[in-house]
Design a protein around this motif. Structure first.
Motif, mmCIF file in Angstrom:
data_model
loop_
_atom_site.group_PDB
_atom_site.id
_atom_site.type_symbol
_atom_site.label_atom_id
_atom_site.label_comp_id
_atom_site.label_asym_id
_atom_site.label_seq_id
_atom_site.Cartn_x
_atom_site.Cartn_y
_atom_site.Cartn_z
ATOM 1 N N LEU A 1 44.644 43.407 38.777
ATOM 2 C CA LEU A 1 45.161 42.104 38.376
ATOM 3 C C LEU A 1 44.534 40.990 39.206
ATOM 4 O O LEU A 1 44.160 39.938 38.673
ATOM 5 C CB LEU A 1 46.685 42.075 38.522
ATOM 6 N N VAL A 2 44.405 41.241 40.513
ATOM 7 C CA VAL A 2 43.773 40.245 41.375
ATOM 8 C C VAL A 2 42.291 40.116 41.026
ATOM 9 O O VAL A 2 41.749 39.001 40.968
ATOM 10 C CB VAL A 2 43.959 40.607 42.863
ATOM 11 N N ASP A 3 41.610 41.242 40.769
ATOM 12 C CA ASP A 3 40.198 41.213 40.390
ATOM 13 C C ASP A 3 39.989 40.346 39.151
ATOM 14 O O ASP A 3 39.053 39.534 39.091
ATOM 15 C CB ASP A 3 39.691 42.624 40.102
ATOM 16 N N LEU B 1 48.694 33.937 42.255
ATOM 17 C CA LEU B 1 47.678 32.944 42.553
ATOM 18 C C LEU B 1 47.316 32.953 44.036
ATOM 19 O O LEU B 1 46.149 32.812 44.415
ATOM 20 C CB LEU B 1 48.153 31.552 42.141
ATOM 21 N N SER B 2 48.310 33.141 44.883
ATOM 22 C CA SER B 2 48.062 33.195 46.319
ATOM 23 C C SER B 2 47.200 34.402 46.680
ATOM 24 O O SER B 2 46.286 34.308 47.517
ATOM 25 C CB SER B 2 49.389 33.244 47.082
ATOM 26 N N ALA B 3 47.467 35.547 46.049
ATOM 27 C CA ALA B 3 46.664 36.745 46.300
ATOM 28 C C ALA B 3 45.218 36.523 45.872
ATOM 29 O O ALA B 3 44.272 36.984 46.535
ATOM 30 C CB ALA B 3 47.264 37.938 45.554
ATOM 31 N N ILE B 4 45.024 35.802 44.775
ATOM 32 C CA ILE B 4 43.674 35.477 44.320
ATOM 33 C C ILE B 4 42.983 34.562 45.328
ATOM 34 O O ILE B 4 41.821 34.762 45.689
ATOM 35 C CB ILE B 4 43.725 34.815 42.927
ATOM 36 N N ALA B 5 43.716 33.566 45.819
ATOM 37 C CA ALA B 5 43.154 32.631 46.793
ATOM 38 C C ALA B 5 42.785 33.338 48.093
ATOM 39 O O ALA B 5 41.791 32.982 48.740
ATOM 40 C CB ALA B 5 44.143 31.498 47.068
#
Length: 215
Positions: free
Chosen positions: A11-13, A54-58
């Motif tokens: 999901l993060v990818d 969104l934070s994990a993506i950042a």
């Protein structure tokens, strides 16, 4: 059945790929879930809120930026030289990955108490990078004074300057002001020629906040 940790990372990818290619507006939960091949409710099992995802993506962006800093400053030993390399890497990353860069510094959106979760806060990625900047600024200021607060303020001003350079260049405003392009119009095909003017702007920012090298 796919392990939960693998699905969480997928999901993060997907989110990273979306923000890199389509910008922050594409980072809807449903779109991320669709591209990851899961139901639209699946992300909630791993991220209690949209902001947590969104934070994990950042965080991925900060990890990438940290690696770039390490590479850029690896062959430079002087504090001033490392600051110059760091500034160039910062501005370069901002222009190469505009969507991710925008997301990374939206602390008002991702790091507020309202959106806090059990995961790592975004400030845990930002503050070490700022601490690196403060440390290098302090080393450059050693001969004049050793005021830690003054070094932090100078570092914050320098950071703001670098961020502004990146943003104004991305918008085409600096090119217009400096008449760096033909006929005053920004040409995306000329980005490969931008390195020289950008490096000079970074050097000018360091001179403005730390004084010229020969002073």
């Amino acid at each position: 059945m796919e392990p939960e940790s693998s699905l969480r990372e997928r999901l993060v990818d997907v989110g990273v790929e979306l923000v890199m290619t389509e910008g922050t507006a594409a980072l809807g939960l449903r779109e991320i879930a669709r591209r990851a091949g899961v139901s639209h409710g699946a992300p909630r099992r791993y991220f209690p809120t949209h902001h947590a995802l969104l934070s994990a993506i950042a965080h991925r962006g900060f990890a990438d930026l940290k690696t770039r800093f390490e590479i850029a400053t690896g062959n430079t030993t002087s504090p001033r030289g490392r600051l110059q390399a760091l500034g160039q890497a910062y501005v370069g990353y901002a222009l190469e990955h505009r969507g991710m860069f925008e997301l990374m510094f939206r602390h008002d959106l991702l790091d507020s108490e309202k959106h806090a979760s059990d995961g790592p806060r975004l400030r845990e990625s930002t503050l070490p990078l700022f601490g690196l900047l403060v440390g290098l600024v302090a080393q450059c200021r050693t001969e004049r004074d050793d005021d830690a607060e003054a070094s932090a303020v100078t570092a914050a001003a320098l950071w703001s300057n670098l961020h502004g350079i990146a943003q104004l260049w991305a918008w085409g405003s600096l090119q217009l002001a400096l008449t760096a392009d033909r006929h005053g119009e920004h040409d995306e095909h000329d980005e490969r020629h931008a390195r020289g003017p950008l490096d000079r702007l970074v050097a000018a920012a360091l001179d403005a906040h730390l004084g010229p090298v020969d002073s």
